[in-house]
Design a protein around this motif. Structure first.
Motif, PDB file in Angstrom:
ATOM      1  N   GLY A   2     -49.000  -4.876 -18.497  1.00 25.21           N
ATOM      2  CA  GLY A   2     -48.971  -3.710 -19.647  1.00 25.21           C
ATOM      3  C   GLY A   2     -48.832  -2.330 -18.930  1.00 25.21           C
ATOM      4  O   GLY A   2     -49.027  -1.184 -19.486  1.00 25.21           O
ATOM      5  N   GLU A   3     -48.669  -2.052 -17.631  1.00 22.60           N
ATOM      6  CA  GLU A   3     -48.286  -1.052 -16.882  1.00 22.60           C
ATOM      7  C   GLU A   3     -46.815  -1.204 -16.420  1.00 22.60           C
ATOM      8  O   GLU A   3     -46.209  -2.112 -16.438  1.00 22.60           O
ATOM      9  N   PHE A   4     -46.594   0.130 -15.555  1.00 25.26           N
ATOM     10  CA  PHE A   4     -45.025   0.101 -15.201  1.00 25.26           C
ATOM     11  C   PHE A   4     -45.005   0.468 -13.928  1.00 25.26           C
ATOM     12  O   PHE A   4     -45.601   1.561 -13.300  1.00 25.26           O
ATOM     13  N   GLY A   5     -44.389  -0.254 -12.894  1.00 21.30           N
ATOM     14  CA  GLY A   5     -44.383  -0.011 -11.468  1.00 21.30           C
ATOM     15  C   GLY A   5     -44.304  -1.378 -10.807  1.00 21.30           C
ATOM     16  O   GLY A   5     -43.443  -2.423 -11.135  1.00 21.30           O
ATOM     17  N   LYS A   6     -44.854  -1.332  -9.671  1.00 28.05           N
ATOM     18  CA  LYS A   6     -44.859  -2.663  -8.663  1.00 28.05           C
ATOM     19  C   LYS A   6     -46.288  -2.832  -8.437  1.00 28.05           C
ATOM     20  O   LYS A   6     -47.300  -1.897  -7.899  1.00 28.05           O
ATOM     21  N   GLN A   7     -46.487  -4.175  -8.071  1.00 27.96           N
ATOM     22  CA  GLN A   7     -48.143  -4.331  -7.821  1.00 27.96           C
ATOM     23  C   GLN A   7     -48.040  -4.521  -6.321  1.00 27.96           C
ATOM     24  O   GLN A   7     -47.203  -4.990  -5.331  1.00 27.96           O
ATOM     25  N   PHE A   8     -49.222  -3.759  -5.772  1.00 31.66           N
ATOM     26  CA  PHE A   8     -49.434  -3.817  -4.451  1.00 31.66           C
ATOM     27  C   PHE A   8     -50.776  -4.423  -3.882  1.00 31.66           C
ATOM     28  O   PHE A   8     -51.445  -4.920  -4.740  1.00 31.66           O
ATOM     29  N   ASN A   9     -50.819  -4.412  -2.652  1.00 24.19           N
ATOM     30  CA  ASN A   9     -52.121  -4.937  -2.039  1.00 24.19           C
ATOM     31  C   ASN A   9     -53.172  -4.013  -1.540  1.00 24.19           C
ATOM     32  O   ASN A   9     -52.736  -2.978  -1.456  1.00 24.19           O
ATOM     33  N   SER A  10     -54.516  -4.388  -1.422  1.00 19.01           N
ATOM     34  CA  SER A  10     -55.243  -3.349  -0.949  1.00 19.01           C
ATOM     35  C   SER A  10     -55.180  -2.740   0.374  1.00 19.01           C
ATOM     36  O   SER A  10     -54.778  -3.390   1.379  1.00 19.01           O
ATOM     37  N   GLY A  11     -55.104  -1.547   0.554  1.00 12.71           N
ATOM     38  CA  GLY A  11     -54.814  -0.588   1.526  1.00 12.71           C
ATOM     39  C   GLY A  11     -53.481  -0.298   1.895  1.00 12.71           C
ATOM     40  O   GLY A  11     -53.080   0.373   2.768  1.00 12.71           O
ATOM     41  N   ASP A  12     -52.442  -0.701   1.028  1.00 14.21           N
ATOM     42  CA  ASP A  12     -50.930  -0.279   1.061  1.00 14.21           C
ATOM     43  C   ASP A  12     -51.096   1.179   0.683  1.00 14.21           C
ATOM     44  O   ASP A  12     -51.524   1.652  -0.112  1.00 14.21           O
ATOM     45  N   LEU A  13     -50.230   2.013   1.728  1.00 16.43           N
ATOM     46  CA  LEU A  13     -49.973   3.248   1.452  1.00 16.43           C
ATOM     47  C   LEU A  13     -48.614   3.426   0.784  1.00 16.43           C
ATOM     48  O   LEU A  13     -47.553   2.999   1.207  1.00 16.43           O
ATOM     49  N   VAL A  14     -48.764   3.927  -0.512  1.00 16.21           N
ATOM     50  CA  VAL A  14     -47.398   4.160  -1.394  1.00 16.21           C
ATOM     51  C   VAL A  14     -47.023   5.651  -1.615  1.00 16.21           C
ATOM     52  O   VAL A  14     -47.690   6.183  -2.033  1.00 16.21           O
ATOM     53  N   ILE A  15     -45.760   5.815  -1.178  1.00 13.88           N
ATOM     54  CA  ILE A  15     -45.314   7.273  -1.454  1.00 13.88           C
ATOM     55  C   ILE A  15     -43.775   7.045  -2.226  1.00 13.88           C
ATOM     56  O   ILE A  15     -42.898   6.330  -1.824  1.00 13.88           O
TER      57      ILE A  15
END
Length: 347
Positions: A143-156
């Motif tokens: 239901g969301e749009f993007g990519k799934q990440f793990n705890s503590g990942d820095l996403v720019i």
């Protein structure tokens, strides 16, 4: 005790408070005795979370960069002379928006063409376009749009501040224009100076670009070639298009295969509109790579591992000169660099 503040300048709702008025209110508050100050209460954790804005940081940016000379010096030196990064035609590089987030476990964040998926889901873009349909399938997550990440990942994520008409795909793809110019790339030593490239000018558009620092802790993994690399790595994913470029290729190798010494190229275009690997790229060239600490299986040396490198593009060189004369045009279709790994260390 109640502290009130009023002035004619701030009375109108259409006006903002003046800094001088706020300063006056602060000066009035400073002499308050301690019993009066006891009315102020500390925030609990939930209230503080709302203030700190845990959803991340957004930076709207414009810039222009110039470097007279960038040198790497060993016994001799290699020099990048007259480097300039700007908007097209030497204007300001603008309309850029950078979002920075530290992910929670399984959090879905902006990545790649997820904005296209969001528009397609809202009915603003037709899934009759194969690239749009691919983006909707790839970037739609629970239901969301993007990519799934793990705890503590820095996403720019680098995108645009203003994408124009949300129903016009070209507005999205050409929202951020750029120009990269280099006077020359030279090597210098006791024998003199040699030009590798000169008169480099590249104009085009920057598509969605992502830098992710994966929080892998102390975990490691083994690549197909046996190299061991850290699970904590920097991941680069970018799309771009060169619409007009030119350069003089004086004396240099490309990927240790092609040597086009004494070649001039005009009208250079780098894109991905032909061939068999266009799906999901919206006509733009793409590049991905991962960088981390690593150990070579072949030599046992520790260094910087650059792995999972991939580059895909079509390349057009309508004017290809050898010496002063053109020999016609040169085209590469489905130019791809894949399965590439490098271990970089000093010696």
């Amino acid at each position: 005790m109640t502290l009130s503040h009023a002035c004619s300048s701030c009375a109108s709702p259409a006006r903002r408070h003046r800094p001088s008025c706020h300063l006056a209110a602060l000066l009035i508050a400073l002499p308050l005795p301690l019993p009066a100050m006891a009315e102020f209460r500390s925030m609990d954790d939930s209230a503080l979370a709302g203030v700190t804005g845990q959803a991340g940081v957004t930076i709207e940016m414009e810039t222009k960069v110039s470097v007279d000379r960038l040198s790497w010096i060993d016994e001799g030196s290699i020099n990048v002379n007259g480097l300039r990064l700007s908007g097209q035609n030497d204007t300001v590089l603008d309309n850029m928006k950078v979002t920075i987030d530290i992910a929670g476990q399984d959090e879905v964040l902006e990545h790649g063409f997820s904005e296209i998926a969001r528009r397609a889901d809202a009915g603003l873009l037709s899934t009759g376009n194969a690239d749009v349909a691919d983006a909707l399938a790839k970037y739609s997550v629970a239901g969301e749009f993007g990519k799934q990440f793990n705890s503590g990942d820095l996403v720019i994520h680098l995108g645009a501040t203003d994408y124009g008409d949300p129903t016009v795909l070209d507005d999205y793809l050409r929202a951020v224009d750029f120009e990269l110019a280099v006077d020359s790339l030279t090597t210098s030593g006791s024998e003199g100076t040699t030009n590798l490239f000169s008169n480099v000018l590249l104009q085009g558009y920057v598509g969605p670009t992502d830098l992710v620092i994966r929080n892998g802790g102390t975990n490691t993994r083994t690549l197909a070639n046996g190299n061991t690399v850290s699970g904590s790595e920097l991941q680069l994913d970018t799309h771009f298009e060169i619409t007009n470029g030119s350069l003089d290729w004086d004396a240099a190798d490309l990927i240790l295969v092609f040597n086009f010494a004494a070649v001039g190229i005009e009208g250079l275009q780098i894109h991905n509109r032909r061939g068999n690997d266009t799906l999901g790229h919206f006509g733009m060239a793409s590049a991905t790579a991962k960088l981390s600490r690593g150990t070579s299986a072949a030599s046992g040396k520790e260094g910087l591992s650059v792995h999972d490198v991939e580059f895909r593009a079509d390349i057009d060189m309508p004017t290809f000169r050898i010496g002063p004369n053109s020999i016609g045009s040169v085209q590469f279709t489905d130019f791809a660099i894949t399965d590439t790994t490098m271990m970089v260390y000093g010696h």
